[in-house]
Design an enzyme around this catalytic site. Structure first.
Site, PDB file in Angstrom:
ATOM      1  N   TRP A  53       0.822  -1.224  -0.077  1.00 43.15           N
ATOM      2  CA  TRP A  53       0.093  -0.166  -0.051  1.00 43.15           C
ATOM      3  C   TRP A  53       0.871   1.209   0.184  1.00 43.15           C
ATOM      4  O   TRP A  53       0.211   2.376  -0.400  1.00 43.15           O
ATOM      5  CB  TRP A  53      -1.005  -0.085   1.004  1.00 43.15           C
ATOM      6  CG  TRP A  53      -1.958  -1.114   1.175  1.00 43.15           C
ATOM      7  CD1 TRP A  53      -2.100  -2.231   1.791  1.00 43.15           C
ATOM      8  CD2 TRP A  53      -2.993  -0.941   0.127  1.00 43.15           C
ATOM      9  NE1 TRP A  53      -3.381  -2.840   1.400  1.00 43.15           N
ATOM     10  CE2 TRP A  53      -3.790  -2.387   0.268  1.00 43.15           C
ATOM     11  CE3 TRP A  53      -3.689  -0.086  -0.941  1.00 43.15           C
ATOM     12  CZ2 TRP A  53      -5.072  -2.477  -0.421  1.00 43.15           C
ATOM     13  CZ3 TRP A  53      -4.419  -0.385  -1.739  1.00 43.15           C
ATOM     14  CH2 TRP A  53      -5.336  -1.567  -1.338  1.00 43.15           C
ATOM     15  N   TRP A  91       2.490   0.875  -4.402  1.00 44.21           N
ATOM     16  CA  TRP A  91       1.914   0.631  -5.608  1.00 44.21           C
ATOM     17  C   TRP A  91       1.095   1.826  -6.264  1.00 44.21           C
ATOM     18  O   TRP A  91       0.882   2.144  -7.386  1.00 44.21           O
ATOM     19  CB  TRP A  91       0.682  -0.640  -5.551  1.00 44.21           C
ATOM     20  CG  TRP A  91      -0.772  -0.172  -5.044  1.00 44.21           C
ATOM     21  CD1 TRP A  91      -1.218   0.296  -4.082  1.00 44.21           C
ATOM     22  CD2 TRP A  91      -1.698   0.129  -6.305  1.00 44.21           C
ATOM     23  NE1 TRP A  91      -2.339   0.401  -4.044  1.00 44.21           N
ATOM     24  CE2 TRP A  91      -2.789   0.586  -5.369  1.00 44.21           C
ATOM     25  CE3 TRP A  91      -1.768   0.085  -7.569  1.00 44.21           C
ATOM     26  CZ2 TRP A  91      -4.083   0.864  -6.046  1.00 44.21           C
ATOM     27  CZ3 TRP A  91      -3.002   0.473  -8.139  1.00 44.21           C
ATOM     28  CH2 TRP A  91      -3.915   0.711  -7.371  1.00 44.21           C
ATOM     29  N   ASN A  92       0.275   2.711  -5.227  1.00 41.72           N
ATOM     30  CA  ASN A  92      -0.067   3.985  -5.781  1.00 41.72           C
ATOM     31  C   ASN A  92       0.332   5.161  -4.878  1.00 41.72           C
ATOM     32  O   ASN A  92      -0.107   5.721  -3.977  1.00 41.72           O
ATOM     33  CB  ASN A  92      -1.732   3.891  -5.567  1.00 41.72           C
ATOM     34  CG  ASN A  92      -2.540   4.820  -5.942  1.00 41.72           C
ATOM     35  OD1 ASN A  92      -1.961   6.054  -6.371  1.00 41.72           O
ATOM     36  ND2 ASN A  92      -3.864   4.740  -6.219  1.00 41.72           N
ATOM     37  N   PRO A 122       0.551   8.612  -5.370  1.00 43.18           N
ATOM     38  CA  PRO A 122      -0.052   9.804  -5.137  1.00 43.18           C
ATOM     39  C   PRO A 122      -0.900   9.703  -4.216  1.00 43.18           C
ATOM     40  O   PRO A 122      -1.060  10.541  -3.290  1.00 43.18           O
ATOM     41  CB  PRO A 122      -0.573   9.883  -6.618  1.00 43.18           C
ATOM     42  CG  PRO A 122       0.147   8.995  -7.613  1.00 43.18           C
ATOM     43  CD  PRO A 122       0.764   7.981  -6.972  1.00 43.18           C
ATOM     44  N   VAL A 123      -1.807   8.468  -4.081  1.00 45.35           N
ATOM     45  CA  VAL A 123      -2.810   8.447  -2.894  1.00 45.35           C
ATOM     46  C   VAL A 123      -1.968   8.208  -1.743  1.00 45.35           C
ATOM     47  O   VAL A 123      -2.446   8.804  -0.568  1.00 45.35           O
ATOM     48  CB  VAL A 123      -3.740   7.448  -3.111  1.00 45.35           C
ATOM     49  CG1 VAL A 123      -4.510   7.115  -1.947  1.00 45.35           C
ATOM     50  CG2 VAL A 123      -4.514   7.595  -4.387  1.00 45.35           C
ATOM     51  N   TYR A 135      -2.051  11.311   8.267  1.00 45.34           N
ATOM     52  CA  TYR A 135      -1.439  10.589   9.025  1.00 45.34           C
ATOM     53  C   TYR A 135      -0.434  11.264   9.759  1.00 45.34           C
ATOM     54  O   TYR A 135      -0.532  11.312  10.902  1.00 45.34           O
ATOM     55  CB  TYR A 135      -0.622   9.249   8.344  1.00 45.34           C
ATOM     56  CG  TYR A 135       0.364   8.597   9.332  1.00 45.34           C
ATOM     57  CD1 TYR A 135      -0.139   7.447   9.977  1.00 45.34           C
ATOM     58  CD2 TYR A 135       1.813   9.015   9.369  1.00 45.34           C
ATOM     59  CE1 TYR A 135       0.576   6.826  10.684  1.00 45.34           C
ATOM     60  CE2 TYR A 135       2.451   7.978  10.264  1.00 45.34           C
ATOM     61  CZ  TYR A 135       2.068   7.165  11.012  1.00 45.34           C
ATOM     62  OH  TYR A 135       2.562   6.272  11.621  1.00 45.34           O
ATOM     63  N   HIS A 145     -13.294   4.153  -1.567  1.00 50.95           N
ATOM     64  CA  HIS A 145     -13.165   2.802  -2.481  1.00 50.95           C
ATOM     65  C   HIS A 145     -14.579   2.661  -2.501  1.00 50.95           C
ATOM     66  O   HIS A 145     -15.159   2.086  -3.721  1.00 50.95           O
ATOM     67  CB  HIS A 145     -12.360   1.683  -1.617  1.00 50.95           C
ATOM     68  CG  HIS A 145     -10.894   1.798  -1.898  1.00 50.95           C
ATOM     69  ND1 HIS A 145     -10.057   2.767  -1.493  1.00 50.95           N
ATOM     70  CD2 HIS A 145     -10.165   1.351  -2.973  1.00 50.95           C
ATOM     71  CE1 HIS A 145      -8.922   2.615  -2.083  1.00 50.95           C
ATOM     72  NE2 HIS A 145      -8.927   1.563  -3.001  1.00 50.95           N
TER      73      HIS A 145
END
Length: 530
Positions: free
Chosen positions: A399, A402-403, A405-406, A415, A440
């Site tokens: 997590w 892989w992405n 930007p998010v 956070y 999501h």
């Protein structure tokens, strides 16, 4: 020649000859170190010569006596044994697995064509005119909320200029005072409230239109994704300018010099311009900065290559979905309706390969091709949209990589602020995954018109898996990291996407398709044989 040589020799050996005085050569002193080095070199050469002679003798012996060669002359472990000193390469097995995957999937392709024929039908897609018109209207309407955010920040920037112009000049060592802090917090509450109402209306209105008025799930997904992206960008725009405004009004001594170097090219409030915001809207990032690293020129050939990849991969995804995924999903409907768990598991495993191929193609099309093309057009120089997530040793590492930007948005705006305010790591992570799970579900459930909570639970339940695989990531041995990577792939390819696709497809069919008609007539849905 011999006479001359003899003459030269006699001249060197005799100081004088025939009454002529000859110049004698000076005595040459020999360095003991050089003499020792010469002796060592001579000994080494001699040893090498001896070894060569021995090896030549052995070769001659083996050539003459073929049956006496010592095959077992030393202690050696098996290649795959635990006590081996060298780790063997598994490159050949990797090549074998690629061949097996290609051959296995080629068999599925042939079987699929024999059983169903060609299922590709361009006219069969239900692109209603009202869906297209609403999708285009929302595409141009959603960014208007970014413009509203700009005007909110413009008013706040003007108020900050007025406050700084009328403020008492201080050296910045006791900033801010209690009154200044209360005034700033009161202003921020108004700015935050305006931003919250703005982005909430944007996301809520888009969600309502997609859920109740846009039937086609693809158009709905693109529209809902656009609204979520604008929602995240607006939040980043507001939070970043809030901190920049505070540093502008009440800088502690030396605090402005501690700002990132790149921010000095566009300091607050000079960054509050419509051009700056429009660039942020198009930039391939969710994190707002007054300035970004930029390239010097646009490589249009690079852009066209990446766009070509997007088109080709989109066609591939469409073909694979229609020809392979849809038949498997349709053949699963009666099994789900009758709760035939072994058959459901078989369909899930069959769907896992197809969904993985589709997901990988979609990942490459979005993160490698489309975002790089967009970055090239906008001259956005930071192209680190993902890391090597396929080597993830835990779910947490996946997590994070892989992405990006998010991940960078939630780390910077959710956070890290919570951690700085005293919240624990667990509570901060729980909040991040809670917000992400809601988004999501909106992204998947709203376009399919079924808010069944599968996407929410699939995202929120990642936390136990992350806690379970985190110790494996910290292990120094390769076995722990290997086990973590296996757990990641199993949860990703079998328990994750295929199950979600199966549930949302069944929910869609229950609402609009064959399952709905079967329920209305009181019979079980029938499907062609698998």
């Amino acid at each position: 020649m011999s006479q001359a040589t003899a003459t030269g020799t006699s001249l060197e050996s005799n100081p004088a000859s025939d009454g002529v005085t000859q110049r004698t050569r000076p005595a040459v002193s020999v360095d003991p170190v050089n003499r020792e080095r010469g002796n060592s070199a001579s000994q080494a050469n001699g040893a090498l010569s001896a070894l060569d002679a021995t090896e030549q003798l052995r070769r001659t012996f083996r050539k003459k006596y073929r049956h006496v060669e010592a095959i077992h002359s030393q202690s050696r472990p098996s290649c795959l044994g635990h006590d081996t000193t060298e780790t063997p390469s598994f490159l050949g097995f990797r090549n074998l697995m690629v061949i097996v995957l290609v051959v296995g999937n080629l068999r599925l392709v042939i079987e699929n064509i024999q059983k169903y024929g060609v299922l590709i039908c361009i006219r069969c897609h239900d692109f209603r005119r009202i869906d297209v018109r609403l999708g285009l209207s929302l595409y141009f309407l959603i960014p208007c909320h970014l413009i509203i955010a700009y005007f909110i920040e413009l008013v706040a920037a003007q108020q900050a200029r007025s406050s700084r112009a009328g403020a008492e000049k201080r050296d910045g060592t006791t900033s801010p005072t209690e009154d200044e802090n209360e005034k700033f917090q009161a202003t921020w509450k108004l700015v935050w409230g305006a931003h919250a109402v703005n982005v909430t209306i944007a996301l809520a209105f888009t969600t309502y239109m997609v859920y109740f008025h846009i039937h086609h799930p693809l158009i709905g997904t693109l529209t809902e994704m656009h609204a979520i992206i604008v929602w995240l960008k607006t939040a980043s725009y507001a939070f970043t300018n809030r901190d920049l405004r505070h540093a502008y009004l009440h800088p502690v001594k030396g605090e402005l010099d501690a700002l990132p170097e790149i921010y000095k090219t566009c300091p607050y409030p000079q960054n509050i311009t419509i051009g700056n915001l429009v660039y942020f809207w198009w930039a391939p990032t969710l994190v707002y900065q007054p300035a970004y690293p930029r390239t010097d020129k646009i490589r249009w050939l690079f852009v066209f290559k990446r766009l070509g990849e997007v088109v080709c991969l989109s066609v591939f995804i469409w073909f694979t979905s229609a020809q392979y995924a849809v038949p498997v999903l349709r053949n699963s409907l009666d099994k789900i309706a009758s709760l035939d768990y072994p058959s459901i598991l078989e369909r899930l495993l069959k769907l896992s390969t197809i969904s993985l191929v589709i997901w990988l193609a979609g990942f490459f099309a979005l993160f490698q091709s489309f975002l790089n093309a967009l970055a090239e057009v906008t001259k956005f120089a930071d192209r680190s949209f993902y890391d090597a997530w396929w080597n993830s040793e835990s779910l947490g590492m996946y997590w994070r990589t892989w992405n990006k930007p998010v991940y960078q948005f939630f780390r910077r705006h959710v956070y890290s602020p919570m951690r700085s305010r005293g919240w624990s790591h667990r509570a901060s992570s729980l909040t991040v995954f809670l917000v992400s799970a809601i988004l999501h579900e909106l992204l998947v459930g709203v376009p399919t018109h079924n808010l069944i909570g599968v996407a929410f639970l699939g995202m929120f339940l990642q936390l136990p898996l992350i806690q379970m695989t985190a110790p494996l990531e910290r292990m120094k041995s390769a076995h722990g990291k290997l086990l973590g990577n296996i757990i990641f792939w199993v949860s990703f390819t079998i328990l994750g996407q295929p199950f979600a696709a199966l549930m949302y497809f069944y929910a869609w069919q229950a609402k609009y398709g064959s399952v709905s008609k079967a329920m209305a007539s009181g019979r079980q849905p029938t499907c062609p044989p698998a």
